[in-house]
Design a protein around this motif. Structure first.
Motif, short mmCIF file in Angstrom:
data_model
loop_
_atom_site.label_atom_id
_atom_site.label_comp_id
_atom_site.label_asym_id
_atom_site.label_seq_id
_atom_site.Cartn_x
_atom_site.Cartn_y
_atom_site.Cartn_z
N SER A 9 13.79 1.70 5.23
CA SER A 9 14.83 1.88 4.21
C SER A 9 14.75 0.82 3.12
O SER A 9 15.44 0.93 2.10
N LEU A 10 13.91 -0.18 3.32
CA LEU A 10 13.76 -1.25 2.34
C LEU A 10 12.50 -1.08 1.50
O LEU A 10 11.99 -2.03 0.94
N LYS A 11 12.03 0.17 1.44
CA LYS A 11 10.83 0.49 0.67
C LYS A 11 11.13 1.60 -0.32
O LYS A 11 12.09 2.36 -0.15
N PHE A 12 10.32 1.71 -1.36
CA PHE A 12 10.43 2.78 -2.34
C PHE A 12 10.22 4.11 -1.62
O PHE A 12 9.36 4.21 -0.77
N PRO A 13 10.96 5.14 -1.94
CA PRO A 13 11.97 5.28 -2.98
C PRO A 13 13.39 4.99 -2.50
O PRO A 13 14.32 5.02 -3.29
N SER A 14 13.57 4.73 -1.20
CA SER A 14 14.92 4.55 -0.66
C SER A 14 15.59 3.26 -1.10
O SER A 14 16.81 3.17 -1.17
N TYR A 15 14.80 2.24 -1.37
CA TYR A 15 15.35 0.94 -1.74
C TYR A 15 15.62 0.95 -3.25
O TYR A 15 14.90 0.39 -4.05
N ASP A 16 16.70 1.62 -3.62
CA ASP A 16 17.05 1.81 -5.02
C ASP A 16 18.07 0.76 -5.48
O ASP A 16 18.35 -0.20 -4.76
N ALA A 17 18.61 0.93 -6.66
CA ALA A 17 19.54 -0.06 -7.23
C ALA A 17 20.76 -0.25 -6.35
O ALA A 17 21.24 -1.38 -6.18
N SER A 18 21.29 0.82 -5.79
CA SER A 18 22.46 0.70 -4.93
C SER A 18 22.14 -0.12 -3.68
O SER A 18 22.88 -1.04 -3.33
N ALA A 19 21.04 0.20 -3.03
CA ALA A 19 20.65 -0.54 -1.82
C ALA A 19 20.37 -2.01 -2.15
O ALA A 19 20.78 -2.90 -1.41
N ARG A 20 19.67 -2.26 -3.27
CA ARG A 20 19.38 -3.65 -3.65
C ARG A 20 20.65 -4.44 -3.91
O ARG A 20 20.74 -5.62 -3.57
N SER A 21 21.66 -3.80 -4.50
CA SER A 21 22.89 -4.52 -4.81
C SER A 21 23.68 -4.89 -3.56
O SER A 21 24.46 -5.83 -3.57
N TRP A 22 23.46 -4.15 -2.49
CA TRP A 22 24.17 -4.42 -1.23
C TRP A 22 23.36 -5.29 -0.29
O TRP A 22 23.92 -5.89 0.63
N HIS A 23 22.06 -5.35 -0.44
CA HIS A 23 21.21 -6.07 0.51
C HIS A 23 21.65 -7.52 0.59
O HIS A 23 21.73 -8.21 -0.40
N GLY A 24 21.95 -7.96 1.79
CA GLY A 24 22.38 -9.33 1.98
C GLY A 24 23.86 -9.48 2.22
O GLY A 24 24.39 -10.57 2.13
N ASP A 25 24.57 -8.38 2.56
CA ASP A 25 26.00 -8.53 2.87
C ASP A 25 26.18 -8.71 4.38
O ASP A 25 25.23 -8.68 5.13
N PRO A 26 27.43 -8.92 4.84
CA PRO A 26 27.65 -9.20 6.26
C PRO A 26 27.20 -8.10 7.22
O PRO A 26 26.99 -8.36 8.39
N VAL A 27 27.04 -6.89 6.73
CA VAL A 27 26.54 -5.83 7.61
C VAL A 27 25.16 -6.21 8.12
O VAL A 27 24.80 -5.95 9.25
N THR A 28 24.37 -6.85 7.28
CA THR A 28 23.02 -7.25 7.68
C THR A 28 23.00 -8.68 8.21
O THR A 28 21.98 -9.14 8.68
N GLY A 29 24.11 -9.40 8.08
CA GLY A 29 24.17 -10.76 8.56
C GLY A 29 23.61 -11.78 7.60
O GLY A 29 23.36 -12.92 7.96
N GLN A 30 23.40 -11.40 6.34
CA GLN A 30 22.83 -12.30 5.35
C GLN A 30 23.76 -12.41 4.15
O GLN A 30 24.46 -11.47 3.83
N ASN A 31 23.75 -13.53 3.47
CA ASN A 31 24.46 -13.72 2.22
C ASN A 31 25.90 -13.20 2.25
O ASN A 31 26.26 -12.30 1.50
N PRO A 32 26.76 -13.75 3.11
CA PRO A 32 28.11 -13.22 3.24
C PRO A 32 28.99 -13.38 2.01
O PRO A 32 30.07 -12.83 1.96
N GLY A 33 28.54 -14.06 0.99
CA GLY A 33 29.37 -14.25 -0.20
C GLY A 33 29.13 -13.23 -1.29
O GLY A 33 29.64 -13.37 -2.39
N SER A 34 28.35 -12.18 -1.03
CA SER A 34 28.04 -11.22 -2.08
C SER A 34 29.29 -10.48 -2.55
O SER A 34 30.26 -10.33 -1.81
N ALA A 35 29.27 -10.01 -3.79
CA ALA A 35 30.42 -9.30 -4.36
C ALA A 35 30.72 -8.03 -3.58
O ALA A 35 31.88 -7.70 -3.36
N LYS A 36 29.71 -7.30 -3.18
CA LYS A 36 29.92 -6.06 -2.44
C LYS A 36 30.56 -6.35 -1.09
O LYS A 36 31.35 -5.56 -0.60
#
Length: 97
Positions: free
Chosen positions: A60-87
């Motif tokens: 899911s982190l490869k083209f074409p699935s890794y689009d602008a929406s996925a990139r903007s969310w990558h790194g939120d608490p769901v994945t355990g990374q970057n918990p300070g993201s806006a999303k």
């Protein structure tokens, strides 16, 4: 009263039949849905059966699935990374115990 939605994501990180084959949450399936729910003013809570982070499906982190929406969310608490993201702050993240 606000409208609410509960989103349940996976905790599974590999296939039982082949533990060497990684799997997990298909990121864009979550992000596209959450983006639309947010546009419609729905309060979102993301949970997982075991609590804690949800592993991402590597494909899911490869083209074409890794689009602008996925990139903007990558790194939120769901994945355990970057918990300070806006999303991350836009969606309440909880854990089922």
């Amino acid at each position: 009263m606000s409208r609410r939605i509960l989103i349940v994501v996976s905790n599974v990180d590999h296939y039982e039949a082949d533990p060497s084959h990684p799997t997990g949450l298909w990121l864009s399936e979550l992000t596209h849905a959450c983006d639309i729910f947010e546009q419609h003013g729905l309060e979102q809570t993301i949970v997982s059966p075991a609590g804690g982070k949800s592993p991402l499906e590597p494909q899911s982190l490869k083209f074409p699935s890794y689009d602008a929406s996925a990139r903007s969310w990558h790194g939120d608490p769901v994945t355990g990374q970057n918990p300070g993201s806006a999303k991350a702050t836009a969606a309440k993240v909880a854990a089922l115990l």
